[in-house]
Design an enzyme around this catalytic site. Structure first.
Site, mmCIF file in Angstrom:
data_model
loop_
_atom_site.group_PDB
_atom_site.id
_atom_site.type_symbol
_atom_site.label_atom_id
_atom_site.label_comp_id
_atom_site.label_asym_id
_atom_site.label_seq_id
_atom_site.Cartn_x
_atom_site.Cartn_y
_atom_site.Cartn_z
ATOM 1 N N THR A 46 -8.561 6.449 -2.161
ATOM 2 C CA THR A 46 -9.966 6.021 -2.519
ATOM 3 C C THR A 46 -10.817 7.289 -2.355
ATOM 4 O O THR A 46 -11.917 7.261 -2.963
ATOM 5 C CB THR A 46 -10.338 4.919 -1.616
ATOM 6 O OG1 THR A 46 -10.215 5.168 -0.221
ATOM 7 C CG2 THR A 46 -9.698 3.497 -1.909
ATOM 8 N N HIS A 84 0.685 -1.344 0.011
ATOM 9 C CA HIS A 84 -0.067 0.171 0.091
ATOM 10 C C HIS A 84 0.742 1.279 0.093
ATOM 11 O O HIS A 84 0.307 2.389 -0.047
ATOM 12 C CB HIS A 84 -0.923 0.117 1.165
ATOM 13 C CG HIS A 84 -2.141 -0.660 1.230
ATOM 14 N ND1 HIS A 84 -3.242 -0.512 0.427
ATOM 15 C CD2 HIS A 84 -2.434 -2.001 1.657
ATOM 16 C CE1 HIS A 84 -4.357 -1.450 0.377
ATOM 17 N NE2 HIS A 84 -3.843 -2.512 1.128
ATOM 18 N N LYS A 101 -14.703 8.636 -4.139
ATOM 19 C CA LYS A 101 -15.575 8.813 -3.585
ATOM 20 C C LYS A 101 -16.418 10.344 -4.075
ATOM 21 O O LYS A 101 -17.505 10.141 -4.259
ATOM 22 C CB LYS A 101 -15.522 8.747 -1.983
ATOM 23 C CG LYS A 101 -15.403 7.390 -1.587
ATOM 24 C CD LYS A 101 -14.614 7.738 0.168
ATOM 25 C CE LYS A 101 -14.067 6.216 0.249
ATOM 26 N NZ LYS A 101 -13.135 6.239 1.373
ATOM 27 N N LYS A 124 0.823 14.724 0.631
ATOM 28 C CA LYS A 124 -0.460 14.985 0.036
ATOM 29 C C LYS A 124 -0.550 16.316 -0.355
ATOM 30 O O LYS A 124 -1.660 16.746 -0.768
ATOM 31 C CB LYS A 124 -1.439 14.444 1.376
ATOM 32 C CG LYS A 124 -1.569 13.126 1.320
ATOM 33 C CD LYS A 124 -2.697 12.497 2.221
ATOM 34 C CE LYS A 124 -2.621 11.027 2.555
ATOM 35 N NZ LYS A 124 -2.995 10.192 1.135
ATOM 36 N N LYS A 135 -8.190 14.728 3.700
ATOM 37 C CA LYS A 135 -7.521 13.323 4.019
ATOM 38 C C LYS A 135 -6.450 13.550 5.078
ATOM 39 O O LYS A 135 -6.522 14.509 5.734
ATOM 40 C CB LYS A 135 -6.569 13.055 2.619
ATOM 41 C CG LYS A 135 -6.012 14.184 2.131
ATOM 42 C CD LYS A 135 -5.099 13.888 0.665
ATOM 43 C CE LYS A 135 -6.314 14.025 -0.332
ATOM 44 N NZ LYS A 135 -6.343 12.823 -1.005
ATOM 45 N N ARG A 136 -5.836 12.169 5.622
ATOM 46 C CA ARG A 136 -4.750 12.638 6.526
ATOM 47 C C ARG A 136 -3.568 13.790 6.243
ATOM 48 O O ARG A 136 -3.377 13.777 5.001
ATOM 49 C CB ARG A 136 -4.030 11.292 6.719
ATOM 50 C CG ARG A 136 -4.455 9.993 7.310
ATOM 51 C CD ARG A 136 -3.538 8.976 7.461
ATOM 52 N NE ARG A 136 -3.601 8.445 6.134
ATOM 53 C CZ ARG A 136 -2.351 8.156 5.697
ATOM 54 N NH1 ARG A 136 -1.174 8.693 6.233
ATOM 55 N NH2 ARG A 136 -2.218 7.611 4.315
#
Length: 862
Positions: free
Chosen positions: A694, A395, A698, A592, A586-587
Site C-alpha cells: 500500500t 495477506h 501512497k 523487499k 518499508k519493513r
C-alpha cells in the site's frame, strides 16, 4: 408506541442504576444529545479548551507544556466527536442493519488529532481557536504519540479500511488488542538497529474510552468433559478482557464507528495466601502471566513463530470479540426488552466476520464452541452459520509466514478447540474423498491436520474451509493463491475465491499529509475526489497546462523543504531539497530487496569516483524501516546501509552528487512527512513475493514516480497509468519461476564488472574497515544462494535507474508524468476496496448516508 425522544442517550451501556428506567420515564427523556451538543464555533471550542486545560489537566497557562495543551485540544475535539458517536450507535440500534466486524491482530493507527479534525470538518475552526490562544498547532500535533499497534502494511491497511467503512456509512466495528507496548522504537547506534520499548500509553490516551461494564471472561487450559449432553470445557483458567473503545469518524458524514481493543487483566489481582505469607512475587506471578497477553505487539508479521503467548493473543482477540458480537446480536434494540433474540436463525444475515489474515482464524472453532456448547445448536446448524458468517483475507504467499500450530500446544492451551478442529477436518476430508475419490495425495495436501515429525494445524486451510469467501489483495496475489498456494482448494471451491485489491484512504494520505497538493487538486478539478477518488482522472486534461505543471513542481519542492527542515531539526541531518529524493521505506526484509537499492548506491558511488566529471542528477537516497529483532540478516542490511552512508556522505569528492540517509524509527507520522516529499518511490520486490503493498499507492497519490517490478499492486498501478509513466524493470513472476530451477547467481557476479566490484567491496571490508568480515554473510547469500534473485535483476535495475536520471533532467516532463500518476491513482482508494468487500463478500449496502449533527432533530424515516 414509545414516547421516547429519538435523540435519547441510548448506547446499550449497562449503567448501574439506569436498568429499570422505562421508555416513559421523564428522567430518561431529559438525557438528550441535543441538549449538550451545541454547534461548533471558535468561542465554544475556546471555552471547551480552557475548561479541559483547567479541569481535565489541572493546569493553568503558566504551568502547562505543549503536551498539556495538546491533551486539552484532544479532549476538546473528542467532545465534538462523542455526540456524533452516540448518535451513530443510536442509528444502528434503531435500524438494526447487518454489522461488519473486522478482526485484526494489528491496527496501525498513527496519530489521531489531525485526521479527526479533518473528518469532522472542524480543522479550520480548531486552527483559529488555537491561534486565538497564542499557540502553535503544529507543535500541538507533534506532541501526540503514534498508536503503533502494527508492524506495517497489515495493520495500516486495517486502519485505512476502518476509515472507509465509516465514510461509507457502514455499521462496522474493528476488534483488536490494546497492546501496552506497540511496535518498538528503533534507534540506530553505531549503524546497528537497537530496539527500545514503545510506551505509547505512558501519558495516557485521550481518544479511548474504557468500557469495564462489558468485561468478558476468556478461558485457557483445562480439560474437556464428555457426557450425554455433549462436551464441556472445564477447569479452565480465566483472563478478563476489558474493552477500550476508540471512535472512528467518517469523512464529513457525522458517522462515527467503533474500534474496540481488548486489554488483558487477571481475574484475581493476587493470591492472598501468598501475600499473607510474605511471598509477594508469587502473589503477582499469575497476574503477570495473564496480563502479558496484551503487553506487547509481536514485532514480526512475516515469519510464523509458534509461541504460546502468540497463541494466547490470537485466542484472546477472537474469544472476547465473538462473545461481544453475540451479545450485541442477541440485543439488537436498546431501551426495551422486546428486542431480545434467542434464535440464531438470522445470525449470518446480521453479522459479517472478516478475518484479517490467519491470526484470527481461531474464530472458526471458537464460534462453533459458542454456538454448540454455550447456546445448544447442533453441529450441522452451527457449521452452516460459521461458514455463512466468516470470510478470510490472505495477506502473504511467503511459506514461512503461514501459521501452523502444534497440536501438542493446542491440546494444552485450547483442548476443546483442538477437538472441534479435528471434527471439522474429519467432515471436510469426507467431502474431499467424495469429490476426488482415490486421490490420496490431494487428501493429504488439503488436510487441516498436517502429519509429520510434529503434527500441526494449518490455519490457512482452516480459514478456507470455515469461510464462505477467500480473497487475495492484488490481482497477481489472488491468481497465485488459485494457481499455486491454494490450488487444490480453488479446484474444489472456485466460487469462494475473489480478488479485492488493497487501497488507502485519500483523506489521511493526501488531504491530511499534503495540504499544498490537496489545494492544487481541489482548485483544479473540484473536491469530489475526496470521497470518489476516480474524479482525479479529470487532472489528465491539464497535463499540458504550463501553470498547473509549474504548481506541481512548486508543491513538491515545498514538501521537500519541509522534510529537509524536519530532518535537520530532529535528527541533525542536512539534505538538499533540490536533489532527487529517492525513497524506499518499508519493513526491512530480504524479499523487499533493500540490498538491491544498496547495490545501486554503491555502483553510483563507484562511477562518481572513477569519473569525477560524470553528469548525474544529484540524489538523496532515503531508506527507512524496522527489522524484526530476531531477524539477523535484516539487521545486518541496516548496518550495511548505514556503513555505506558513512563512506558516501564523508567523501568530499562527491559532495552534492549523492547522499544516503537511513530514516530512523520509520512510523506513520514520519511517513506523512516523507511520502509527500518523495520524487522516486522504490517498489522493487522480487516478482511474485509481495501480496500487494500500500506504500506504493501512497507515493503514487502524492505525485512520486515508481521504479518497480511486476509484483503486487505495481501491476495494476502500471495498467492504470501506462507503461510510459512507470519505471519498470526486472523479471516478471513467470520468468522468475522459469529461472529459479537452474539459477546460479555467481554467473551474474562473474559476468558483470560493476556488480562484482560492489559485492567485492561489501565482502572485503571496504565498508567495514573495522571488521573486514562483517558483511561476509550478505556476500555469501547473494553470490551463492540469492533466494530473491537480486543479481538476476541487477543490470535491468541499473539501466532503469539511468532512465530515471534522464527524465529527472527534464523537470517539466517529470512533473507532467507526476500529474498523470496522481490522475491514475483513483482505483487505489480504500473506499473502492470496501465497496468491493461489501458487494462481493459481506452483502451490505455502503449507502454513504449522512447522519444529522447531534443538535439537529433526527428523522429516521429515510
Amino acid at each position: 408506541m414509545s414516547s421516547v425522544d429519538p435523540d435519547s442517550f441510548s448506547t446499550g451501556l449497562r449503567v448501574p442504576g439506569l436498568e429499570a428506567l422505562t421508555d416513559e420515564d421523564p428522567m430518561k427523556r431529559q438525557i438528550s444529545i441535543r441538549h449538550i451538543a451545541p454547534k461548533e464555533s471558535i468561542n465554544n471550542l475556546k471555552d471547551a479548551f480552557n475548561r479541559h486545560l483547567h479541569y481535565t489537566m489541572a493546569k493553568d497557562r503558566n504551568d502547562a507544556s505543549d503536551w498539556h495543551f495538546y491533551m486539552a485540544l484532544a479532549h476538546t475535539v473528542k467532545d465534538t466527536l462523542v455526540g456524533r458517536w452516540i448518535r451513530t450507535q443510536q442509528h444502528y440500534y434503531k435500524k438494526d442493519p447487518k454489522r461488519v466486524y473486522y478482526l485484526s491482530l494489528e491496527f496501525y493507527m498513527g496519530r489521531t488529532l489531525t485526521n479527526t479534525m479533518v473528518n469532522l470538518d472542524i480543522q479550520n475552526l480548531c486552527g483559529g481557536t488555537v491561534r486565538t490562544l497564542g499557540l502553535n498547532m503544529e507543535e500541538l500535533e507533534n506532541s501526540e504519540e503514534d498508536a503503533g499497534l502494527g508492524n506495517g502494511g497489515l495493520g495500516r491497511l486495517a486502519a485505512c479500511l476502518m476509515d472507509s467503512m465509516a465514510t461509507l456509512g457502514m455499521a462496522a466495528y474493528g476488534y483488536g488488542i490494546r497492546y501496552d507496548y506497540g511496535i518498538f522504537e528503533q534507534r540506530i547506534k553505531g549503524g546497528w538497529q537497537v530496539e527500545e520499548p514503545d510506551e505509547w500509553l505512558r501519558y495516557g490516551n485521550p481518544w479511548e474510552h474504557a468500557r469495564p461494564e462489558f468485561t468478558i471472561h476468556v478461558h485457557y487450559y483445562g480439560s474437556v468433559e464428555n457426557n450425554e449432553q455433549g462436551s464441556k470445557w472445564a477447569k479452565t483458567q480465566i483472563v478478563q478482557a476489558i474493552p477500550y473503545d476508540t471512535p472512528i469518524p467518517g469523512f464529513h458524514n457525522n458517522t462515527v464507528n467503533t474500534m474496540r481493543l481488548w486489554s488483558a487483566k487477571a481475574s484475581d489481582s493476587f493470591n492472598l495466601n501468598f501475600f499473607n505469607n510474605g511471598e509477594y512475587l508469587k502473589a503477582v506471578y499469575d497476574r503477570n502471566l495473564a496480563e502479558n497477553i496484551s503487553r506487547v505487539l509481536y514485532p514480526n508479521d512475516n515469519v510464523f513463530e509458534g509461541r504460546e503467548l502468540r497463541l494466547k493473543q490470537e485466542y484472546f482477540l477472537v474469544s472476547a470479540s465473538l462473545q461481544d458480537i453475540i451479545r450485541r446480536y442477541k440485543s439488537p434494540k436498546r431501551g426495551g426488552a422486546d428486542g431480545v433474540r434467542n434464535s440464531f436463525a438470522i445470525f449470518s444475515q446480521k453479522v459479517a466476520l472478516q478475518l484479517n489474515d490467519t491470526h484470527p482464524s481461531l474464530a472458526i472453532p471458537e464460534l462453533m464452541r459458542l454456538l454448540i456448547d454455550e447456546n445448544g445448536l447442533t453441529w450441522e446448524n452451527a457449521w452452516e452459520i460459521v461458514q455463512e458468517t466468516c470470510a478470510y483475507t490472505n495477506h502473504t504467499i511467503l511459506p514461512e509466514a503461514l501459521e501452523r500450530w502444534s497440536t501438542h500446544l493446542l491440546e494444552r492451551v485450547l483442548p476443546r478447540h483442538l477437538q472441534i478442529i479435528y471434527t471439522i477436518n474429519h467432515h471436510f476430508l469426507d467431502d474431499v474423498k467424495q469429490r476426488f475419490p482415490g486421490d490420496d495425495g490431494r487428501i493429504r495436501r488439503m488436510s487441516i491436520v498436517e502429519e509429520g515429525d510434529e503434527k500441526r494445524i494449518n490455519m490457512a486451510h482452516l480459514s478456507i474451509v470455515g469461510s464462505h469467501a477467500v480473497n487475495g489483495v492484488a490481482r497477481i496475489h489472488s491468481n497465485l493463491l488459485k494457481s499455486k498456494i491454494f490450488k487444490d482448494f480453488y479446484e474444489m471451491y472456485p466460487e469462494k475465491f475473489h480478488n479485492i485489491t488493497n487501497g488507502i484512504t485519500p483523506r489521511r494520505w493526501l488531504m491530511v499529509c499534503n495540504p499544498s497538493l490537496t489545494t492544487l487538486i481541489s482548485n483544479t478539478v473540484g473536491t469530489e475526489w475526496l470521497t470518489n477518488l476516480h474524479f482525479l482522472r479529470n487532472l489528465e486534461s491539464f497535463q499540458c497546462d504550463a501553470m498547473i505543471i509549474r504548481m506541481i513542481i512548486e508543491s513538491k519542492r515545498e514538501n521537500k523543504i519541509n522534510l529537509a527542515a524536519y530532518l535537520k531539526k530532529h535528527v541533525d541531518i542536512e539534505v538538499n531539497p533540490d536533489s532527487m529524493f529517492d525513497v524506499q521505506v518499508k519493513r526491512i526484509h530480504e524479499y523487499k530487496r533493500q540490498l538491491l537499492n544498496c547495490l545501486h548506491i554503491i555502483t553510483l558511488y563507484n562511477r562518481m569516483k572513477a569519473d569525477p566529471s560524470i553528469d548525474v542528477v544529484p540524489r538523496t537516497v532515503m531508506i527507512g524501516g524496522k527489522a524484526a529483532p530476531g531477524y539477523f540478516m535484516a539487521k545486518l542490511i541496516i548496518k550495511l546501509i548505514n556503513n555505506v552512508a558513512d563512506v558516501v556522505n564523508n567523501d568530499e569528492s562527491i559532495q552534492g552528487k549523492l547522499k544516503v540517509v537511513f530514516l530512523q524509527n520509520y512510523r506513520v507520522s514520519l511517513a506523512e512527512k516523507v511520502i509527500p516529499a518523495a520524487d522516486l518511490s522504490q517498489q522493487i520486490s522480487t516478482a511474485g513475493t509481495e501480496a500487494s503493498g500500500t506504500g506504493n499507492m501512497k507515493f503514487m497519490l502524492n505525485g512520486a514516480l515508481t521504479i518497480g517490478t511486476l509484483d503486487g499492486a505495481n501491476i495494476e498501478m502500471l495498467e492504470e497509468v501506462g507503461e510510459d509513466n512507470f519505471f519498470l524493470f526486472g523479471m516478471n513472476e513467470t520468468e522468475v519461476e522459469a529461472t529459479r530451477p537452474n539459477y546460479y547467481p555467481k554467473k551474474y557476479y562473474e559476468e558483470d564488472p560493476e556488480l562484482m566490484q560492489a559485492l567485492d567491496q561489501i565482502n572485503n571490508g571496504f565498508f567495514s574497515p573495522e571488521d573486514h568480515g562483517l558483511f561476509r554473510d550478505i556476500y555469501n547469500e547473494l553470490v551463492f544462494s540469492d533466494r530473491y534473485m537480486l543479481l538476476a535483476d541487477f543490470r535491468s535495475y541499473i539501466e532503469c535507474q539511468k532512465r530515471v536520471d534522464d527524465l529527472y533532467h527534464q523537470p517539466q516532463e517529470w512533473a507532467r508524468i507526476c500529474l498523470l500518476n496522481i490522475a491514475a491513482a483513483g482505483k487505489f482508494s480504500s473506499d473502492r476496496t470496501i465497496t468491493e468487500y461489501a458487494s462481493k463478500i459481506w452483502g451490505v449496502d455502503p449507502s454513504g448516508y449522512k447522519l444529522p449533527l447531534p443538535h439537529v432533530v433526527h428523522n429516521e424515516s429515510h
